[in-house]
Design a protein around this motif. Sequence first.
Motif, PDB file in Angstrom:
ATOM      1  N   GLN A 206     -11.133 -23.329  30.360  1.00 22.99           N
ATOM      2  CA  GLN A 206     -10.418 -23.522  31.613  1.00 22.99           C
ATOM      3  C   GLN A 206     -11.367 -23.962  32.724  1.00 22.99           C
ATOM      4  N   LYS A 346      -4.609 -22.239  40.234  1.00 26.12           N
ATOM      5  CA  LYS A 346      -4.662 -22.466  38.788  1.00 26.12           C
ATOM      6  C   LYS A 346      -4.913 -21.161  38.041  1.00 26.12           C
ATOM      7  N   VAL A 349      -1.707 -18.994  38.206  1.00 25.46           N
ATOM      8  CA  VAL A 349      -0.662 -19.452  37.292  1.00 25.46           C
ATOM      9  C   VAL A 349      -1.026 -19.110  35.850  1.00 25.46           C
ATOM     10  N   ALA A 350      -2.309 -19.292  35.484  1.00 30.50           N
ATOM     11  CA  ALA A 350      -2.748 -18.967  34.129  1.00 30.50           C
ATOM     12  C   ALA A 350      -2.575 -17.482  33.831  1.00 30.50           C
ATOM     13  N   TRP A 351      -2.862 -16.628  34.812  1.00 29.20           N
ATOM     14  CA  TRP A 351      -2.713 -15.193  34.615  1.00 29.20           C
ATOM     15  C   TRP A 351      -1.242 -14.799  34.481  1.00 29.20           C
ATOM     16  N   ILE A 352      -0.361 -15.399  35.307  1.00 22.75           N
ATOM     17  CA  ILE A 352       1.069 -15.091  35.236  1.00 22.75           C
ATOM     18  C   ILE A 352       1.668 -15.522  33.900  1.00 22.75           C
ATOM     19  N   ASN A 353       1.213 -16.714  33.419  1.00 19.75           N
ATOM     20  CA  ASN A 353       1.770 -17.247  32.179  1.00 19.75           C
ATOM     21  C   ASN A 353       1.122 -16.687  30.914  1.00 19.75           C
ATOM     22  N   SER A 354       0.061 -15.908  31.070  1.00 17.46           N
ATOM     23  CA  SER A 354      -0.638 -15.376  29.879  1.00 17.46           C
ATOM     24  C   SER A 354       0.246 -14.364  29.172  1.00 17.46           C
ATOM     25  N   THR A 355       0.142 -14.348  27.841  1.00 17.70           N
ATOM     26  CA  THR A 355       0.989 -13.448  27.036  1.00 17.70           C
ATOM     27  C   THR A 355       0.326 -12.112  26.811  1.00 17.70           C
TER      28      THR A 355
END
Length: 356
Positions: A206, A346, A349-355
Amino acid sequence: MSLYPDSNPPSPGSNQVIHYAMQLLALAILLVWCFYILEPFLIPMIWAAVFASTFFPIHEKLTEKYGWKNGLSATFITLAALLILIVPAVFFMIAGAGELKELFQNIRDHELEIPNPNEKVKEWPIVGERLYDFWANASTNLTLTIQEHQDQLKPILLKLVALLRNTATGILLLMISIIISGVMLAYEREESDFARKLFGKLGGKQGEELAGVAKQTVQNVVKGILGVAAIQTTLVGIGLILAGIPFAGLWIILSLILAIVQIGILPISIGVIIYIWSTAGGTTAVILTIWMILVGLLDNVLKPIFLGKGASVPMLVVFLGAIGGFLHAGFIGLFTGAIVLTVGYKFGVAWINSTK
């Protein structure tokens, strides 16, 4: 006989902690020392990086499509940038300083003539009567009017002089930065590799992506804020010069500064429109009024296009970062603020979308 009669001897692990702490302390001291050594060159280097990033698409086209050597392309771009950016800036700066000096000289020698206001000024809502009285007094006896309002006028004039002085310093800094950016362009491949490795070390895969995001953000801010400001100022200058507005060079410089800091050219436009309708009127006034209104609205069209073009984040994020950065850190904050907020967005957003 034990060396530690009242306590347990230190474990090997504690020695390692002390060892690593000392290493980190030494590294911190070295980094801070390096920062203080490079601090005088920091702002020109940041500006140079901004310009190098902005000029890179042209450099890439000249080297890859037309087969120019890196050094030749960088030299050509540097000279062209100096010719396009610095020469007009110096011209308007000299013109503005000369006009300001002439204004002070005419005031001192009681030779400055202000035309009588048009009777229609009285009919303007809210400020009409007061503006007409002030204008009429100034046209009759300018020296007395200045003496009566010297407490209000003196700070404005001092700020104007300081603004011109800071602008001259900024032009010199701009010239140095453009020259440094040419050197950066000549070694662009090595710098790109270093940036990718650095961001990769800091953020993994990233991080490498963020290097490209930062580069795109800088280019968008240059085009969306500085580029639009330059276009607006150029068009304003054409209108003022063709209409014969006095002290056009001074108003052009102020228009550029107001456009960059996102106040806009509205204050200059209002003053110019008031002046032209009060002195000339007729076709010239109508054309200049329409021209100034259209130029003032131009940023509403160009800014969203340039700020959002090719960006991987919403245009609003870049815009808020640029304006917030400017309020926090001045002109250079236009870029650092936009980059920091973009990178933060960025990561968010990556943290929110992480599974996980």
